[in-house]
Design a protein around this motif. Structure first.
Motif: not given
Length: 211
Positions: A186-204
């Motif tokens: 989501r180009p308009e939400r770079p920080l949220a995307d970056e940190r959410r992806r980190a949460e997804v990786r941690a969940l995986i």
């Protein structure tokens, strides 16, 4: 005839202006929420959430029929509850629930079904009776509805994956977590995307340890 045309143009310009202002407000709230949620801690975070919640409440008061305003008030209250913890968290969670339910009454499809995803998350994070309103069955219904509306979204897939992990359904959880990681940015939400992806990786990582 000229007056009619002028009136129509004026009305169109005012509508366009109000839509731009609403979009600007939405982006401002989203960006500031990400900063508070992901870059602050402890008292500083709690204070910032409280301030942001007041601003979101003012937005709701100014636009009571704007589902997006109610959604973001609910999101802010729910994440504030997580930051506060303890007895104070349940009151905030109930306020978040009310805001998200109001958003669903106004427009269930607003922000790609975000109200369903956020409300579903509340239902599986909050304790059940007699302490709170938590309900895993209701959580699953809401989270599945969010996925129906936004099947490829990072948040809708992440929240459902996290729910499935909590239910010990690890293989299913991995599928949805991987879908979350594959979501379009989501180009308009770079920080949220970056940190959410980190949460997804941690969940995986947590899921893989269970498989």
């Amino acid at each position: 005839m000229k007056k009619v045309v002028y009136s129509a143009l004026t009305g169109a310009l005012l509508l366009a202006s109000s839509q731009v202002l609403a979009q600007t407000k939405l982006l401002d709230i989203q960006h500031r929420w990400a900063e508070v949620n992901y870059t602050l801690t402890d008292d500083a975070q709690e204070d910032a959430f409280e301030s942001l919640a007041k601003e979101a409440q003012a937005w709701v008061d100014a636009e009571p029929n704007n589902a997006e305003a109610h959604i973001w008030l609910g999101i802010i209250k729910s994440t504030e509850a997580g930051a506060v913890g303890g007895l104070g968290a349940l009151g905030l969670a109930k306020e978040a629930k009310a805001s998200l339910e109001k958003a669903l009454d106004i427009d269930p499809n607003a922000l790609s079904g975000s109200a369903y995803a956020s409300l579903g998350t509340l239902y599986y994070k909050v304790p059940g009776w007699p302490f709170g309103f938590g309900d895993d069955d209701e959580a699953e219904k809401l989270l599945k509805k969010a996925l129906e509306i936004n099947p490829k979204g990072i948040d809708s897939n992440y929240f459902y994956a996290d729910y499935l992990y909590e239910q010990d359904k690890y293989k299913q959880a991995l599928t949805y977590a991987q879908q979350a990681l594959a979501a379009e940015p989501r180009p308009e939400r770079p920080l949220a995307d970056e940190r959410r992806r980190a949460e997804v990786r941690a969940l995986i990582d947590k899921i893989n340890k269970k498989l």
